[in-house]
Design an enzyme around this catalytic site. Structure first.
Site: not given
Length: 146
Positions: A54, A82
């Site tokens: 990401e 996360c």
């Protein structure tokens, strides 16, 4: 759903090309569906625990748009982002996140409390689209490697 099907095709191709890496792959697409950036985890390769797919996709998209924010983008990713990645998502103001495997309780973007979301200036729409075959990739990787 076409964008998700093509994501899944690219995901499995990326997994086969990175057998020794955590099987996390992310894409940033425009709201119209144009692929802006994509990235695979490089945590194992670089021995750097911040090199999540990401983060790498966000960095690439920002370099292409030459801006600070990605307010017209959607992040599609294999695993629920996360808390590290959630921070980056919030900072660049991505309005929507789609993921296929949930994180453990307390470890992902969905663990933000209502109170903390209220205090944030921006929080994306988060959508889980469960896919057991992606979950299997993660379970297999960690069973073999750790």
């Amino acid at each position: 759903m076409e964008a998700f099907d093509s994501f899944l095709e690219r995901y499995f191709k990326a997994v086969s090309n990175h057998p020794n890496e955590i099987p996390s792959y992310s894409e940033i697409v425009t709201k119209e569906g144009t692929l802006l950036s994509s990235s695979f985890n490089s945590v194992e390769q670089t021995l750097n625990p911040t090199k999540h797919s990401e983060i790498l996709a966000i960095e690439d998209a920002l370099s292409k748009t030459e801006g600070r924010y990605l307010t017209d983008a959607i992040l599609i990713t294999a695993l629920e982002p996360c808390l590290l990645c959630a921070g980056a998502i919030l900072r660049v103001k991505i309005p929507e996140v789609v993921y296929f495997v949930p994180a453990k309780p307390g470890e992902g973007i969905s663990s933000y409390t209502t109170e903390s979301i209220y205090l944030l200036n921006h929080f994306p729409k988060c959508t889980l689209i469960p896919r057991s075959h992606i979950k299997f990739e993660f379970l297999s990787f960690f069973k073999e490697k750790r």
